[in-house]
Each structure stands twice: as C-alpha cells, then as structure tokens.
Write an enzyme that holds these catalytic residues in place. Structure first.
Site, PDB file in Angstrom:
ATOM      1  CB  THR A 207      -0.951   0.003   1.213  1.00 47.96           C
ATOM      2  OG1 THR A 207      -1.845  -1.106   1.106  1.00 47.96           O
ATOM      3  CG2 THR A 207      -1.756   1.288   1.282  1.00 47.96           C
TER       4      THR A 207
ATOM      5  CB  SER B 221      -7.526  -2.259  -4.519  1.00 45.55           C
ATOM      6  OG  SER B 221      -6.879  -2.806  -3.381  1.00 45.55           O
ATOM      7  CB  THR B 222      -2.546  -1.648  -2.676  1.00 42.30           C
ATOM      8  OG1 THR B 222      -2.455  -0.256  -2.365  1.00 42.30           O
ATOM      9  CG2 THR B 222      -1.165  -2.282  -2.580  1.00 42.30           C
TER      10      THR B 222
ATOM     11  CB  THR C  66      34.391 -39.158 -10.918  1.00 42.56           C
ATOM     12  OG1 THR C  66      35.339 -40.211 -10.734  1.00 42.56           O
ATOM     13  CG2 THR C  66      33.952 -39.102 -12.373  1.00 42.56           C
TER      14      THR C  66
ATOM     15  CB  SER D 169      47.354 -10.452  -2.365  1.00 39.97           C
ATOM     16  OG  SER D 169      47.847 -10.325  -1.047  1.00 39.97           O
ATOM     17  CB  SER D 170      46.519  -5.524   0.255  1.00 38.62           C
ATOM     18  OG  SER D 170      46.226  -6.344   1.385  1.00 38.62           O
TER      19      SER D 170
ATOM     20  CE  LYS E 168      46.738 -15.712  -3.196  1.00 41.67           C
ATOM     21  NZ  LYS E 168      45.343 -15.664  -3.623  1.00 41.67           N
TER      22      LYS E 168
END
Length: 470
Positions: free
Chosen positions: A104, A143-144, A190, A321-322, A327
């Site tokens: 609504t 109506s809603t 597998t 990577s930091s 990487k």
C-alpha cells in the site's frame, strides 16, 4: 499561533497532520511510510515503481475512453506518468523496499507523486488535491491489491527477457569454446579423483547444455506471469470497478507494455496466491546452482599457478592481494558464485513470504517483489560479466593438461577389454608406485605392442562411445 515555514506545506489524513517539504511530490502517506519503515537505505525497486506508473497510466486512459474521468484530469495524469517514466522524479519515491501493508505504501507513493505532478501541470499548488486527488482520481477503480500484483508481473517479465538473452549468449560462448577446444585432451575427474580422459571441448559442451536448459526454462516461465488481476480491486471481486473498465484497462496495458498480458478468469486467485513467483524464483535458483557449480569448476581447474591444477587459464582482471605481490585471483568466478548464493537466499525469502499469505491477501508481497526483482537484475548482470570477463577469454594450458593426463592412471580403463580388469588394476597400481606412465609399463612388460597401444589410446577412441581400438 504557529506559523509554518514558507518552504513547507501541511497535509492531512485520518491520523492527523504532517508537515511536508513544499516542493516534494510525495505526500503524507509516503512520508508516514518513510518514517515507519526507515530500516535501511534500500528503496523500492524502480522497475516496480515504473510498472505501477504504467498501470496508473493505463487506468487513466481507460477512464478517459469510458468518460469516467474528465479529459483534463485524465490528460494531466497521463502526462505526469510519462514524466515519471522518463526518470525525472526517481528521488520522490522514498518508501523502503521492506514495508508492511502488502505494498500500500508503494501504491500511495506513486499515487501522490503522479497527483502532485499532474496538479503542477494544471498550474496548481502541490498538495491541493481538490484539483487532482491521489485516491479518487489517480487510484480510481483500483486497489493496491490489484495494482501491485499486476505491476510486479509486468516488472518481472521485463527483467526476465534480458536474463533469457544473457543466458542464450552464455550458452553460445560455451559452445564456441566447445568447438575451439575440441582437439585438446585432458583428464576427467570424479569425486575430485582421476577418472577418464576427455576432450576439453566436451566439458564445455556439457556446460553449454546446462545453460541451454536454464535459458529455455526462463524463457518459458514468462507465460506464468502474463495473467493479471487488474480490475479485481481489494480481494478480486471487482467492486467499484465498472465492467467496461476491467476489460478496457487490460487491453490498454497490453498496448502500453507490448506484453501478452491477459485478464485472469479468477482475479481472486491472482490477488491472494503468490505461488507463481515461487515458481519463477525456483527457476532462477536452478540457474544459480549451475552458475555456482560451473564457476567453481573453472576456479578449481585454474588453481595454481604452481600449487594447483593449472589446466585452465582465466583472464587476469585485477591484483589479488594487498600483501602478496603478483597474486591474482579468479574474482569473476567468485563474484558469479556469490551472486548466485544471493539468488538462492532470495528464493528462500520468496518461498517463506508466499507461504505466509492469509486468506484473501498476502501482506508480505513487498518482500516477494524486492527479492524477485533483485534476483533477476543481479543474475542478468552476473551472467553477462561471467561471459565477458571469463568465458570469452578463457584459455587452456595444453601442456599441463597432457602432463596431468599422462601422469595419471586414467588411460588404463581403455585397456580393460584387452587385458582384463584385474590386470589393468595391477598396471595402474604399479604405474603410480614406480612413477611410470601406462604407456611405458605396457611396453616395458611387453603386454601390448606400440601399434596396439597407439590404436587403443588414440584420443578420439578413448573419448567417444564404444570399445577403444575396435
């Protein structure tokens, strides 16, 4: 007496008065909803807002055609709808995506913005609802409970189509790789253990088949969403909506959207039962399952570059990577999997919300709408990025594929018809222990001639149905 600042206006409802910014297009109902449901910064999905606006435009056109609304009012409402659909008023839709009231608040937010824009077009002052009323005019015969489900279906269909197209392109990309890699031999696995030889292209072909099913399922499920309940009003009985309006507004919605919408023969069903959205979401979940599985396969085969499998080479798109120089991570695959996990979480939310509807209405439709539309949007975007930044550019380390295959015992299975299962098992065990290839042992122990080995272990023989070498 208190003087209201000049940049505010007063609006009233059955609960009292509220001060609103004078230039705001939203009204008192929208403001109350904003205050009541201010639980995050996530507003109602604009795709849903626009779909509701389209429904309002269709209603105004229907009422004008049927002489149920004066031309001046109808034309102002229609123009206001067009302005909103152009994106000029996006900031005026302030209600939170998670709200009580079965939507609504969303419906009223749209009604008020349309009304105030229409009032402005008629040179009136915002909030002067004697000119255009949000409920009596914009929400006339609605109506809603019939607007919201109808709009959600329209919004969902409009987002389903790009997803179907994205999956079609992804399927095609995998099929291209199936052809490109059709002559490259690799080790199949597998349960994460060495299995049988296969062509790299065969693996991509299997992936393409999975996405072909997803594309077809999602394409077909649109049919479920075309049945709408507009004109059903509060519980689907159609009270306060003329018989002519109910059919006229459906016809106009078909024209405005270009979608094959159809009036439900039982609007009460569409009003209260949300299982259609569960079905659609379930198919999105199926697609998400495939995306997670396949993106993880690619991550695994791309692992390394030294300590992993290293048979696939995924495009490097950013530093990984930091702290670790050089990487690079398979971030596109990771994004794809996480997006898919979110889709699966949304599916759970949709299932729960749909099951919580009571009697003639589902009060939790805002959660259904938010979750479904989000899933459609993010899944489409993720599929496109996955294709563009991973699959289209993926390469194969042929040398590593052959090295891993030759170092395994996978080739021994091709010999079972010639030397028996037990002897083949002994050869396999000995090859691993002595770190020799199957070919080497067969020659050293004079079990088969070189010509026989070459014929039996021919890549095209061991990767197709039948007994290799015969």
């Amino acid at each position: 007496m208190f003087d209201l600042p000049s940049d505010f206006r007063i609006e009233k409802d059955l609960l009292g008065e509220k001060n609103l910014p004078k230039e705001s297009y939203y009204g008192i109902n929208s403001l109350r909803a904003f205050e009541n449901f201010n639980i995050s910064n996530k507003k109602v999905n604009l795709n849903l807002i626009y779909a509701v606006v389209i429904v309002k435009k269709a209603a105004a056109l229907a009422h004008k055609k049927l002489k149920e609304l004066k031309d001046e009012k109808a034309d102002a409402i229609i123009s206001a709808c067009d302005d909103i659909l152009s994106g000029k008023f996006d900031d005026e839709f302030i209600t939170n995506s998670l709200q009580g009231g079965a939507g609504t608040s969303t419906n009223m937010n749209v009604n008020e913005v349309i009304a105030n824009r229409a009032i402005e077009l008629l040179n009136g002052s915002k909030g002067d609802y004697s000119i255009i009323h949000p409920i009596e005019d914009v929400n006339m015969s609605q109506s809603t409970n019939d607007v919201y489900p109808t709009a959600l279906r329209i919004a969902a269909i409009k987002l389903l189509r790009p997803l179907s197209d994205a999956l079609s392109k992804l399927q095609e990309s995998f099929q291209i790789k199936e052809n490109d890699f059709s002559d490259i031999l690799m080790l199949g696995r597998t349960e994460l253990m060495d299995a049988l030889p296969m062509m790299v292209g065969q693996g991509f072909g299997a992936y393409a088949k999975a996405f072909a099913r997803d594309r077809w399922r999602i394409y077909k499920v649109e049919e479920r969403l075309r049945e709408i309940n507009i004109g059903g009003n509060a519980i689907g009985t159609g009270i306060n909506a003329s018989y002519d309006y109910i059919f006229t507004v459906t016809d106009i919605l078909q024209d405005l959207t270009g979608l094959g919408l159809a009036r439900s023969d039982y609007p009460m069903d569409v009003t209260q039962n949300m299982d259609v959205f569960v079905e659609v979401s379930g198919l999105l979940k199926s697609c998400a399952v495939n995306l997670i599985k396949i993106s993880n396969d690619i991550r695994l085969l791309n692992s390394g570059p030294v300590g992993g499998i290293g048979e696939f080479i995924v495009e490097e798109v950013q530093a990984g990577s930091s702290i670790m120089p050089g990487k690079v991570n398979p971030v596109i695959c990771e994004m794809t999997a996480q997006t898919s996990m979110k889709v699966m979480a949304n599916d759970t939310a949709i299932s729960l919300a749909s099951s919580f509807g009571q009697l003639q209405l589902n009060a939790f439709s805002p959660l259904i709408a938010e979750s479904l539309l989000e899933s459609l949007e993010i899944l489409t975007n993720a599929v496109n990025v996955f294709r563009e930044k991973c699959i289209d550019s993926i390469k194969i380390n042929e040398e590593k594929c052959l090295e891993n295959l030759e170092a395994s015992t996978a080739l021994v299975t091709a010999l079972v018809h010639y030397i028996g299962y037990d002897k083949a098992s002994i050869i396999a065990k000995k090859a691993l222990k002595e770190k020799k290839s199957i070919r080497e042992l067969l020659l050293l122990e004079k079990i088969l001639t070189k010509e026989e080995i070459d014929k039996i272990l021919n890549p095209y023989e061991i990767t197709k149905p039948g007994i290799p070498g015969l």
